[in-house]
Every structure is written in C-alpha cells, then in structure tokens.
Design an enzyme around this catalytic site. Sequence first.
Site, short mmCIF file in Angstrom:
data_model
loop_
_atom_site.label_atom_id
_atom_site.label_comp_id
_atom_site.label_asym_id
_atom_site.label_seq_id
_atom_site.Cartn_x
_atom_site.Cartn_y
_atom_site.Cartn_z
N HIS A 280 0.41 9.54 5.02
CA HIS A 280 0.17 8.12 4.75
C HIS A 280 -1.29 7.87 4.40
O HIS A 280 -2.20 8.33 5.09
CB HIS A 280 0.56 7.25 5.95
CG HIS A 280 0.35 5.80 5.70
ND1 HIS A 280 1.15 5.07 4.84
CD2 HIS A 280 -0.61 4.93 6.13
CE1 HIS A 280 0.72 3.83 4.78
NE2 HIS A 280 -0.35 3.72 5.56
N SER A 281 -1.51 7.12 3.33
CA SER A 281 -2.84 6.72 2.87
C SER A 281 -3.69 7.98 2.62
O SER A 281 -3.29 8.84 1.85
CB SER A 281 -3.48 5.78 3.89
OG SER A 281 -4.57 5.08 3.34
N MET A 282 -4.84 8.13 3.28
CA MET A 282 -5.62 9.36 3.11
C MET A 282 -4.75 10.58 3.41
O MET A 282 -4.88 11.63 2.77
CB MET A 282 -6.85 9.36 4.01
CG MET A 282 -7.73 10.60 3.85
SD MET A 282 -9.01 10.81 5.10
CE MET A 282 -8.08 11.64 6.40
N SER B 296 2.91 8.32 1.12
CA SER B 296 3.04 6.92 1.52
C SER B 296 1.71 6.19 1.37
O SER B 296 0.68 6.67 1.85
CB SER B 296 3.53 6.86 2.97
OG SER B 296 3.45 5.56 3.49
#
Length: 247
Positions: free
Chosen positions: A89-91, A117
């Site tokens: 997720h994200s980074m 994500s």
Amino acid sequence: MHSKWVKRFDTTTARGPRLVCFPHAGGAASSFLPLARELAPDVDVVAVQYPGRQERFDEPPVEDIGRLADHIAAALRPLTDGPYAVFGHSMGGLLAYETVRRLERWRLPEPSRLFVSGQVPPRERRGDYGTAADDAEIVAELRALGGTAAVVLDDPDLMALVLPAVRADYRALRGYTWTPGPPLRCRISALVGDSDPVATADAAAGWSAYSVAGAEVTAFRGGHFYLEERLTEVAALIDATLGVHTG
C-alpha cells in the site's frame, strides 16, 4: 520463519497461499493485522517490518527504496517455496514492485499476483505527494491523506517517536528513480480509492505496461486509506483473485 524483516501474526493457523504485505510510509507490519484476521485461516498473511519501527525501533531506518528492496527480497527467498502473492500500500506498493523485480531477476518463483494499492506506476508519480522535506510539511500531508490518527498527530511525544521513520521513508521516496528493465511476469492488480488525490484510477491503469501479463484496476469508495473502511471488500477481492473460498 526467522527473519526480523518478516512478521507473521498470531491468527488462526493459516492454510492456502501466502500473502506478503508491505506497509505505507511511516507504517509498520501491524497495520496489516486487520487484513490478516479478515483473511484467516485461508490465506497465510505475513507483513514486512521496516527498520526503525516497533520491535526494530532501535535500528536506523533505510532511506533508499532500492536498498530496502534488496534486503526484503533476500529475506523473502525462503517464502517463495509455495504459492504466494504480494500486496503493498502506498510507498509499500512501490517497494513491493521493486522487490518482485529482484525476485524475478534472481530467478526465484514469482508471485501469482502483485497487488498495488494506493500507488501509481513509477513513471506516473507526481511530485506533490511523498516529497515533503520538513516536519511541518510532512505532518500537513499526513493530515490531508488520513490514515494517521489525529491523536498521534496532535501529541508531540507520540510524533517524536513516529517522525524519524516517516522522515526516512519520505527521503526514500524523494530519492527514488525508476530504472528501466523487463516487465514483471506476474499479473498486477491495482487497487485505489475513488477519491484518492494521490493514486487515481486513470493513472493506476498505467500499471499494465509493467507486466507481460497485464493489469486491472479496481476502485473502492474512499480516499488514500480506503483500505481501513473497505477491509471486507478488499479481502473478498484478494480471496477471489487467489482462488480462495472462505467460510
């Protein structure tokens, strides 16, 4: 599994495929405990623990995406001995992608799926998120994105504990440059929140160019941290994608 890089949660004995999860910037392995509980016992959820947080608090954070991916890929070698998928997720999505690149380069078994994500493809990344340079800008961005409880952001003592890891992750993101290379062999599933200012569905569609197997985009109602509110829906998508039938 004896690695400080990978944490398995104390949930019901898992069976079925393994899901390796990568946290967001400033996040820790425990952020995936709700997902692990939702998917248990049919998916064996493990999460990557970056240095500088929770039980690794005394270790210096790694401020480079490439070096992080090198360490994590090496730690994941023993976990590629059976069916597995990767979720970031994200980074964590960017780091998961770079880690899978290394696993494939080392000719290890590739995951059946890469779930990315809240993250756009490397060449689609915008310069206005994940590039804050001072603490005030970082805190302002965390407030705008959500996902960090206000009680933490408003407490100087708690923020003093959290900020070193967040700073390191932001430096890693600012310093990241995509290096051209072969597309992945595994298919990519891009997941986004429909009101996410960072990763829009249109931008996330670009992940199809990063895998010979292509990619698809699924949008959920919510912002950058839609996962917190759409946990059951996300778990159902993972189940269906991995061919798992819970219940």
